[in-house]
Structure formats: C-alpha cells, structure tokens
Design an enzyme around this catalytic site. Structure first.
Site, PDB file in Angstrom:
ATOM      1  N   GLY A 117       0.842  -1.191   0.000  1.00 50.40           N
ATOM      2  CA  GLY A 117       0.000   0.000   0.000  1.00 50.40           C
ATOM      3  C   GLY A 117       0.875   1.238   0.000  1.00 50.40           C
ATOM      4  CB  CYS A 118       0.631   4.407   1.865  1.00 48.23           C
ATOM      5  SG  CYS A 118       1.686   5.777   2.350  1.00 48.23           S
ATOM      6  CG  PHE A 119       6.068   4.497  -1.246  1.00 45.71           C
ATOM      7  CD1 PHE A 119       5.736   5.745  -0.740  1.00 45.71           C
ATOM      8  CD2 PHE A 119       6.521   4.434  -2.563  1.00 45.71           C
ATOM      9  CE1 PHE A 119       5.845   6.897  -1.510  1.00 45.71           C
ATOM     10  CE2 PHE A 119       6.648   5.580  -3.343  1.00 45.71           C
ATOM     11  CZ  PHE A 119       6.306   6.815  -2.810  1.00 45.71           C
TER      12      PHE A 119
END
Length: 197
Positions: free
Chosen positions: A38-40
């Site tokens: 997901g969001c890094f």
C-alpha cells in the site's frame, strides 16, 4: 557502482526514480527483498521496526514504465526494498512480518489508499522464495480464515523513489501521524489480526 551513484544523484535533482541494484554491496552477507504494502510511507515505517532489517527504501516496482515518478508510475506498485541480515532473521520470518503489517484481504489497495498502485505483493526472485512466499500466504489465509488478496509476483526492476518520500514518517512526523490515524490503518490491521497469534 559509481554509475548507480551518479544516476541516483541526478534523479534526486530532477525528481525521477532510478533503478536500484537488486543485490547488496559485494562482500556483504546482507540480502534484499521487495514488497508492496500500500502506501510506501507506511510500508517503510512498519518494516523498519522488524528484527533483522537493516534498511528500507521506497520506490516503484512491477510495471513496464521506465523512470517512474510519483506523479506518473502507472502500472507500478508503490514498493519498498528491504535490506536484511540473514544472521538475524530468515526469509520466511521477513515475509510473515510483512503480512502482519498489512491488510492482506484487501484486493483494491490498503485501507484508505485505493487503486492499482496500492495493491499488495511479495516480489520473489527465485523458485525457493516463491515457495516460501506461497506457504506464508497459505498460512496467513488459515490464520485469518479469509482469502488473501496479496499477490506473489516475479521480482522486476525496483526504481528508487524521490528523496522527499524516503523516511517520510521520520522527516514529517506530524503529517504522517495525521495521515495514518485518518486513514485508519492501525485499526484495520488490528481488526484483521485480532487474536491470531
């Protein structure tokens, strides 16, 4: 090595991603693995606290586009390259730790981050890694008693992300905390894994 260093410096100046070497420096016993969680920012933040992890870099992987950027990385997943010490952890433990820090049931992204680039994946380089990743995925499905949407994909070029995305949670703690709380990431992950070892 100097060529990679110069390319990285140039990319930081112009804001583009560059390919990263898939292996740690020669003479090193360290190994690297690539995950999409997901969001890094969150994937980096969570994996940095895992036993045996030495370094985490954010970037893009899984797509065909060369020199992806944050504004233009269609086909790629937001990904992290994890450098780890096999004297302090194992590949199965690393993959299991990755799964414990995501919602593996979400086929469309991660919690509030929806879309193709936020889907989860374990990138594997060898048949042995693929077998391990598939076994851990099967174990996770049994533990949470739900289908697991996280994909097992062949490892491809990892493009290092822009400098302002690296260590984002450390460099921007207030903004990152507001994002993480507002997104509901911790609450969702707790709900998925509640009472499951």
């Amino acid at each position: 090595m100097m060529r990679v260093f110069l390319a990285l410096c140039l990319a930081l100046l112009v804001g583009a991603a560059v390919p990263a070497a898939s292996a740690p420096p020669k003479g090193s016993n360290l190994k690297t693995s690539v995950f999409a969680g997901g969001c890094f920012w969150s994937a980096e933040h969570d994996m940095e606290g895992v036993r045996g992890v030495v370094d985490v870099v954010v970037g893009y992987s899984g797509g065909a586009k060369r020199n992806p950027t944050y504004e233009n990385h269609e086909g790629h997943l937001e990904a992290i390259r994890v450098t780890w010490d096999p004297a302090r952890t194992t590949y199965p433990d690393l993959v299991a730790a990755f799964f414990r820090n995501i919602d593996p049931t979400d086929p469309n992204g991660q919690i509030c981050d929806i879309g193709p680039s936020y889907r989860t994946a374990v990138f594997v380089e060898t048949d042995a890694e693929k077998r391990v990743a598939e076994q851990v995925k099967a174990d996770v499905a049994r533990q949470i008693r739900r289908p697991v949407a996280t994909r097992i994909l062949p490892r491809s070029t990892f493009w290092v992300g822009e400098g302002y995305h690296q260590d984002y949670a450390v460099k921007n703690p207030g903004h990152y905390k507001r994002y993480r709380v507002g997104c509901g990431r911790d609450a969702r992950i707790r709900a998925v894994w509640a009472g499951r070892g």
